[in-house]
Design a protein around this motif. Structure first.
Motif, PDB file in Angstrom:
ATOM      1  N   ARG A 103       0.833  -1.211   0.000  1.00  0.00           N
ATOM      2  CA  ARG A 103       0.000   0.000   0.000  1.00  0.00           C
ATOM      3  C   ARG A 103       0.856   1.244   0.000  1.00  0.00           C
TER       4      ARG A 103
ATOM      5  N   TRP B 280      -9.809  -4.357  -0.812  1.00  0.00           N
ATOM      6  CA  TRP B 280     -10.760  -3.488  -1.527  1.00  0.00           C
ATOM      7  C   TRP B 280     -10.128  -2.141  -1.859  1.00  0.00           C
ATOM      8  N   PHE B 281      -9.375  -1.583  -0.909  1.00  0.00           N
ATOM      9  CA  PHE B 281      -8.790  -0.254  -1.117  1.00  0.00           C
ATOM     10  C   PHE B 281      -7.267  -0.251  -1.055  1.00  0.00           C
TER      11      PHE B 281
ATOM     12  N   GLY C  64      -5.372   1.131  -4.047  1.00  0.00           N
ATOM     13  CA  GLY C  64      -6.048   2.233  -4.732  1.00  0.00           C
ATOM     14  C   GLY C  64      -5.201   3.456  -4.983  1.00  0.00           C
ATOM     15  N   ASN C  65      -4.228   3.737  -4.112  1.00  0.00           N
ATOM     16  CA  ASN C  65      -3.400   4.926  -4.302  1.00  0.00           C
ATOM     17  C   ASN C  65      -2.555   4.857  -5.569  1.00  0.00           C
TER      18      ASN C  65
ATOM     19  N   LYS D  66      -3.539   4.380  -8.448  1.00  0.00           N
ATOM     20  CA  LYS D  66      -4.251   4.954  -9.591  1.00  0.00           C
ATOM     21  C   LYS D  66      -4.109   6.469  -9.666  1.00  0.00           C
TER      22      LYS D  66
ATOM     23  N   ASP E 127      -6.567   0.875 -14.622  1.00  0.00           N
ATOM     24  CA  ASP E 127      -7.816   0.343 -15.159  1.00  0.00           C
ATOM     25  C   ASP E 127      -7.561  -0.074 -16.600  1.00  0.00           C
TER      26      ASP E 127
ATOM     27  N   TYR F  91      -4.406  -6.714  -8.718  1.00  0.00           N
ATOM     28  CA  TYR F  91      -4.665  -5.449  -8.033  1.00  0.00           C
ATOM     29  C   TYR F  91      -6.154  -5.137  -7.877  1.00  0.00           C
TER      30      TYR F  91
ATOM     31  N   ALA G  76      -8.743  -2.151  -6.305  1.00  0.00           N
ATOM     32  CA  ALA G  76      -7.955  -0.925  -6.117  1.00  0.00           C
ATOM     33  C   ALA G  76      -8.837   0.325  -6.085  1.00  0.00           C
ATOM     34  N   MET G  77      -9.776   0.329  -5.149  1.00  0.00           N
ATOM     35  CA  MET G  77     -10.694   1.454  -5.019  1.00  0.00           C
ATOM     36  C   MET G  77     -10.060   2.570  -4.183  1.00  0.00           C
ATOM     37  N   PRO G  78     -10.598   3.788  -4.280  1.00  0.00           N
ATOM     38  CA  PRO G  78     -10.057   4.894  -3.474  1.00  0.00           C
ATOM     39  C   PRO G  78     -10.147   4.578  -1.984  1.00  0.00           C
ATOM     40  N   GLU G  79      -9.127   4.986  -1.257  1.00  0.00           N
ATOM     41  CA  GLU G  79      -9.094   4.721   0.179  1.00  0.00           C
ATOM     42  C   GLU G  79      -9.759   5.863   0.935  1.00  0.00           C
TER      43      GLU G  79
END
Length: 496
Positions: free
Chosen positions: A68, A178-179, A182-183, A185, A193, A201, A204-207
C-alpha cells in the motif's frame, strides 16, 4: 484462469454454503451464532505462533504494508521504491513475486522450532492485504502454488505442524484489499484500469480518509462474494481449527457476508467433529459469537471470558524487515504470564525472511521461551485463573497498540494461575536474595474476610526444589534460591 471460470467457481462455493447453512445448526444471524467460546484446546494451550510471510517480505522495508505505502506519493516507502527499484510504472508490487523464491523454506524445520518453543497452535497468514494467496486456489492464479515459490505453502506447513502436535489455523486479511492498492491509480504506475475480478490489483478502489464503520466507497456485492468464497475455500481445503480475521470486517457492508461465513465455518466444524473458533478485533463480531483478540495489547485486569492477545517479536513490524528491532525473550515471557493470569492466551508473531529462513534473532528468542516453558510450563499450560490475577506495583496500560515499551515490573509483581491442587505464583522479577512475600496469601483472624483460608501442604520453586516458608498477617514469606534470574521464577504452592 478466466473471469468466467472464477465466477462459476464462486457460484459453486456459495451455493454449497447456502446448502450447508440451510441444513446446519448455525444460521446467518447473531442469535444463532451465540454461545461460542474459545475452544478448550486453545485455552489449555495458552501459547500460539502467528506467521507473517509473503511477497511483502521481499522488499524488507518498514513493515508488511509496503504494497500500500509504496504507492503513496511522498511516503518513505514510495521514495525507497523509486530509489531502489525505479519508477512504479516499470517496477510495481507484482514484480516482487518472481523474487519471492523461498529457496530455504523448510516447513519441517519451522514446525520443529515452534514445537521446541512450546507453541500449541499456529496461525500463518493465508492471504494478506496485498492479495497474494499463500496457498493453491481455484479462485485466482495469483498464489504461491503457481507463482513465486511455486509451492502450496499453507498446505505444506499445516501438514508439518500436525506432525509436531501443533494445532493448525490461518488468517485472512483479504477484505482490506478493496482499497489497499487504490493509491496506485493517482499517478503513472502499474495499478491501472481496466481491472476485473481475478486481477491481482483488482479492485484498487479509493481509500477513505477515515476507516470508520460507514466509510465509502462501499465494497460491491461482486467483491464481497469473492471475499466470502475465498474464506469458504480456505475452510474446505485446509480445515483450520482457528480462523483469524484482521480489521475492517466490522464495516457495515461486510456484516451480512460475515455472518454467512461464521455459520458455514461452525457448521463445517460440527461435521468434522472439531472445536474451532474465529478470532476478531474491533467488535467485528457480536460478543459471544467468536473469540476476542486485542492487537498488540491486553486487559489491565482479570476477565470473566476467554480472550487472546496477538503481538510480535519485532516492535516495528509483523514481517521481516532489514531494520527490525526485537523484544527480549524475558519480556515476552512476562507478558505471557500476565496475559494467562487474566484468562487470556498469547499469539506471538514471527516474520521469516523472504528466502524462507527464520532469523537468528527470532530463533534465539523462541528457543529461550521454549527453555523457560520446559521448566515452568505447568504454571501456564492447562491452568485456570485464581480469585485474583496477581499483586504488585506495575502500572498496566490497557488497550490495543500498547506494547511499544516493556512494562516495568518489580520484585513485588506476582501473577497467579491454578491447576488441580496447586496455586502457582509467578514472580515476574526475581529478587537476588530469594526472599518473596505474597501479600494475597496473608493470614487473618477473621474468617469472613475474603482472603486465602486454605491449608498449605508444601512450597517449591520450579527448577530449584523445596523452599522454606512461613505465613503471618503480612503475607506468605518464601525463602527461595538466591540467584540472579532474568526470567520469571515460579513458586508452586500445594494446598489441601
Amino acid at each position: 484462469m478466466k473471469i468466467e471460470d472464477i465466477k462459476k467457481k464462486t457460484d459453486e462455493i456459495l451455493a454449497e454454503l447456502e446448502a450447508v447453512n440451510s441444513k446446519g445448526r448455525y444460521k446467518d444471524d447473531w442469535d444463532s451464532l451465540q454461545g461460542r467460546e474459545m475452544p478448550s484446546w486453545m485455552y489449555k494451550g495458552k501459547f500460539g505462533i502467528f506467521i507473517h510471510w509473503g511477497v511483502y517480505s521481499v522488499p524488507s522495508f518498514n513493515n508488511e504494508w509496503y504494497s500500500r505505502n509504496m504507492y503513496i506519493q511522498g511516503s518513505p516507502e514510495f521514495e525507497h521504491h523509486v530509489k531502489t527499484y525505479g519508477a512504479h510504472k516499470n517496477f510495481g508490487y507484482k514484480d516482487f513475486i518472481p523474487m519471492f523464491t523461498a529457496e530455504k523454506f523448510s516447513p519441517g524445520h519451522w514446525a520443529k522450532l515452534l514445537a521446541d518453543a512450546g507453541a500449541k497452535y499456529c496461525i500463518p497468514v493465508a492471504e494478506h492485504h496485498d492479495g497474494f494467496q499463500m496457498y493453491k486456489s481455484d479462485l485466482s492464479n495469483w498464489n504461491a502454488s503457481e507463482m513465486g515459490p511455486r509451492r502450496n505453502v499453507l498446505a505444506e506447513l499445516s501438514s508439518a505442524l500436525k506432525k509436531e502436535g501443533i494445532v493448525n489455523g490461518l488468517s485472512s486479511h483479504r477484505v482490506e484489499h478493496w482499497f489497499f492498492m487504490g493509491n496506485g491509480k493517482q499517478f503513472d504506475s502499474d495499478v491501472k484500469d481496466p481491472m476485473v475480478c481475478g486481477d491481482f490489483y483488482w479492485p484498487a478502489m479509493p481509500e477513505a480518509e477515515h476507516h470508520d464503520l460507514e466509510s465509502i466507497p462501499v465494497p460491491t456485492d461482486e467483491y464481497l462474494r469473492d471475499w466470502l468464497a475465498r474464506c469458504c475455500e480456505l475452510v474446505d481445503k485446509y480445515r483450520p481449527k482457528v480462523f483469524y480475521f484482521d480489521w475492517w470486517i466490522q464495516h457495515f457492508s461486510v456484516k451480512p457476508y460475515l455472518r454467512k461465513f461464521a455459520a458455514y465455518y461452525y457448521n463445517r466444524a460440527q461435521e468434522w467433529g472439531e472445536e474451532v473458533t474465529i478470532c476478531y478485533k474491533h467488535d467485528g463480531f457480536v460478543f459471544g459469537t467468536a473469540t476476542i483478540d486485542i492487537e498488540r495489547g491486553k486487559f489491565a485486569g482479570i476477565q470473566p471470558f476467554r480472550w487472546q492477545t496477538d503481538t510480535s517479536i519485532a516492535r516495528n513490524s509483523w514481517c521481516w524487515t532489514d531494520n527490525n528491532t526485537f523484544k527480549s525473550a524475558d519480556s515476552l515471557v512476562r507478558e505471557l504470564v500476565d496475559v494467562v493470569s487474566k484468562n487470556g492466551v498469547m499469539l506471538l508473531n514471527v516474520g521469516p525472511k523472504p528466502d524462507g529462513s527464520i532469523s537468528e534473532e527470532e530463533t534465539a528468542i523462541l528457543t529461550e521461551i521454549g527453555e523457560w516453558l520446559k521448566v515452568n510450563g505447568e504454571a501456564i499450560y492447562e491452568t485456570g485463573i485464581w480469585r485474583s490475577y496477581g499483586e504488585g506495583t506495575a502500572k498496566i496500560k490497557e488497550g490495543q497498540f500498547t506494547d511499544g515499551k516493556d512494562t516495568e515490573f518489580s520484585r513485588k509483581d506476582i501473577r497467579f494461575t491454578t491447576k488441580g491442587g496447586s496455586l502457582y505464583a509467578s514472580v515476574l522479577k526475581w529478587p537476588e536474595d530469594g526472599k518473596v512475600t505474597i501479600k494475597s496469601l496473608a493470614k487473618s483472624d477473621d474468617p469472613n474476610l475474603p482472603v486465602f483460608q486454605g491449608l498449605i501442604k508444601a512450597i517449591s520453586v520450579l527448577g530449584h526444589g523445596e523452599a522454606d516458608w512461613h505465613r503471618d498477617k503480612h503475607g506468605l514469606h518464601i525463602n527461595g534460591p538466591a540467584i540472579k534470574q532474568i526470567m520469571p521464577v515460579v513458586i508452586k504452592i500445594r494446598v489441601d
